[in-house]
Design an enzyme around this catalytic site. Structure first.
Site, PDB file in Angstrom:
ATOM      1  N   ASN A 209      93.129  47.803  51.300  1.00 26.45           N
ATOM      2  CA  ASN A 209      91.952  47.978  51.944  1.00 26.45           C
ATOM      3  C   ASN A 209      90.727  47.466  51.051  1.00 26.45           C
ATOM      4  OD1 ASN A 209      90.832  50.293  50.262  1.00 26.45           O
ATOM      5  ND2 ASN A 209      92.655  51.149  50.969  1.00 26.45           N
ATOM      6  N   LYS A 287     111.331  37.676  48.980  1.00 29.14           N
ATOM      7  CA  LYS A 287     110.297  37.383  49.704  1.00 29.14           C
ATOM      8  C   LYS A 287     110.756  37.221  51.382  1.00 29.14           C
ATOM      9  CE  LYS A 287     106.776  33.928  50.662  1.00 29.14           C
ATOM     10  NZ  LYS A 287     106.548  32.398  50.477  1.00 29.14           N
ATOM     11  N   PRO A 304     102.468  59.997  50.283  1.00 27.56           N
ATOM     12  CA  PRO A 304     101.925  61.587  50.038  1.00 27.56           C
ATOM     13  C   PRO A 304     100.577  61.534  49.936  1.00 27.56           C
ATOM     14  CG  PRO A 304     102.630  60.102  47.957  1.00 27.56           C
ATOM     15  CD  PRO A 304     103.219  59.188  49.290  1.00 27.56           C
ATOM     16  N   ASP A 305      99.851  62.611  50.433  1.00 27.29           N
ATOM     17  CA  ASP A 305      98.505  62.804  50.375  1.00 27.29           C
ATOM     18  C   ASP A 305      98.199  63.632  49.105  1.00 27.29           C
ATOM     19  OD1 ASP A 305      95.849  64.046  50.470  1.00 27.29           O
ATOM     20  OD2 ASP A 305      95.948  63.996  52.592  1.00 27.29           O
ATOM     21  N   PHE A 324      86.917  63.168  49.213  1.00 26.34           N
ATOM     22  CA  PHE A 324      85.937  62.292  49.823  1.00 26.34           C
ATOM     23  C   PHE A 324      86.404  62.258  51.252  1.00 26.34           C
ATOM     24  CE2 PHE A 324      82.879  60.045  47.194  1.00 26.34           C
ATOM     25  CZ  PHE A 324      83.256  60.823  45.877  1.00 26.34           C
ATOM     26  N   LYS A 338      88.477  68.302  57.265  1.00 19.93           N
ATOM     27  CA  LYS A 338      89.095  67.711  56.027  1.00 19.93           C
ATOM     28  C   LYS A 338      89.222  68.678  55.036  1.00 19.93           C
ATOM     29  CE  LYS A 338      89.391  63.422  56.202  1.00 19.93           C
ATOM     30  NZ  LYS A 338      88.803  62.191  56.381  1.00 19.93           N
TER      31      LYS A 338
END
Ligand code: C5P
Length: 407
Positions: A209, A287, A304-305, A324, A338
């Site tokens: 990301n 690959k 996993p969180d 966050f 959250k």
């Protein structure tokens, strides 16, 4: 106090070298361990015997001494310390540092270190004002070297001006401030996650990301400046490691979780990383081949969180866990949900809509959600937000005994 801190003192060749003897005494009085490297020129001004008597340790001098290398390599010597102090930092030593030379043990240790470096320049006033020295100073400041002095006054050579080495008390104060000793978070341990994670698809491709790691890295630096012993567990970023922070580089969410758990116990955990929610279940060892007309199927499994895992640890939960929430809509509502879902104590809610410029940008606008309510913070640079968060944490933990309950 400097209890348990390890200082590597590099004594250069200047008349001010005698002041190092006093500096060593004062450091040891405050509980620091001091180990000395004496340059060849430094050996003309103080003896290894005085340094070793005062430091209570062996004095290191030559790069190619087989016995020293067998006992402790020069890399180890610089890695073992919490801070490297160069005093006196002569014009010649500063020039070699600025050029990145490694032609004796002192400069090799300085080049090999991943720790903060403090230098106390000492030289004749004309040498100090020479453009070459000023150029070297600029370069070294850019490299992150911290300086104390030089002071202005009468010089041993009979001239007057800047070039006198700072006094031992001033060097000591600079050391204490660099190590965050006496800061409001001294004696606290912090873990900060930062950056993106890279989840492999095969050995060359990955899911990632746009997180830059700027905010997480700034927070780690701010906590360290207030005295917290800080471990920064970061995915791949281009951000420099903040001074005084121990970096644990990782790639995947699984590695990030393992590194956080290995860094426990901690008083503070701040999860600022943009952890990938999923990883590829069928990641190939080799690959993946492109086959004309055939689209590969990637099956994903949940990662996993890390924030939830740290928040819900039955034992050894950090006293303060901060997460966050990056949201594009209903910022506060989603952030509040959250807070409950993850079980953390605080949430830093920030708007990452396309217009906000938060991702990869320098500025940020956050709202701090605690169990007591919402604080709307003014927009600021990521460094300012980090500074404010660190101070807010220090204030919250101030009332809590170390290793104690939740704020
Ligand atoms: O669930 P969401 O990704 O929106 O939550 C964001 C918060 O949770 C951030 O603090 C992030 O660092 C943390 N997080 C985590 N591990 C994950 C996902 C998110 O620590 N797998």
């Amino acid at each position: 106090m400097l209890e348990g801190k390890r200082i590597l003192l590099i004594v250069g060749g200047g008349i001010a070298a005698y002041k190092c003897l006093e500096l060593i005494r004062r450091l040891r009085e405050r509980g620091a361990a001091v180990r000395c490297i004496l340059t060849e020129a430094g050996g003309q001004f103080v003896t290894p015997l005085s340094l070793s008597a005062l430091s209570g340790d062996k004095v290191y001098g030559e790069l190619f001494s087989l016995t020293d290398e067998a006992e402790m390599g020069h890399i180890q010597l610089s890695r073992d310390a919490d801070l490297l102090v160069v005093a006196p930092a002569t014009a010649d030593l500063l020039a070699r540092m600025a050029a990145g030379l490694a032609n004796d043990l002192a400069t090799t240790a300085l080049l090999a270190t991943d720790k903060a470096v403090l230098a106390a320049p000492a030289m004749n006033v004309r040498m100090w004002w020479h453009p070459a020295t000023q150029r070297n100073m600029t370069r070294l400041r850019e490299d992150g070297v911290a300086f104390v002095g030089p002071n202005e006054g009468d010089m041993a050579c009979g001239e007057y001006g800047p070039g006198r080495m700072a006094e031992p008390a001033e060097i000591l104060a600079a050391i204490e401030s660099l190590l965050g000793a006496g800061g409001p978070l001294a004696g606290r341990r912090a873990i900060v996650t930062s950056g993106p994670t890279h989840e492999p698809i095969d050995p060359v491709r990955y899911i990632a990301n746009r997180s830059s790691g700027k905010q997480g890295h700034a927070i780690a630096g701010a906590l360290a400046r207030l005295g917290a012993e800080t471990v920064l567990v970061s995915g791949p970023t281009h951000e420099p490691t903040p001074r005084g922070v121990r970096l644990v580089p990782v790639e995947t969410a699984a590695e990030m979780l393992a590194a956080c758990e290995a860094a426990l116990p901690a008083d503070i955990a701040i999860c600022a990383a943009a952890v990938a929610d999923w990883r590829v279940a069928n990641a190939g060892a080799g690959k993946m081949k492109k086959v004309e007309g055939v689209l590969p199927t990637l099956s994903l499994v949940e990662n996993p969180d890390i924030l939830a895992r740290l928040s819900r640890r039955p034992e050894g939960r950090p006293a303060l866990v901060v997460g966050f929430a990056a949201e594009t809509d209903d910022l506060i509502g989603n952030a509040r949900a959250k807070l409950t879902r993850k079980g953390c104590d605080w949430i830093m809610a920030n708007d990452v809509g396309p217009a906000s410029g938060t991702f990869g940008g320098e500025r940020n606008q956050v709202h701090l959600l605690t169990r007591d309510g919402v604080e709307d913070w003014p927009a600021g640079s990521k460094a300012e937000i980090a500074e404010r968060l660190a101070r807010r944490i220090a204030a919250a933990l101030g009332a809590t005994p170390q290793g104690g309950g939740r704020p």
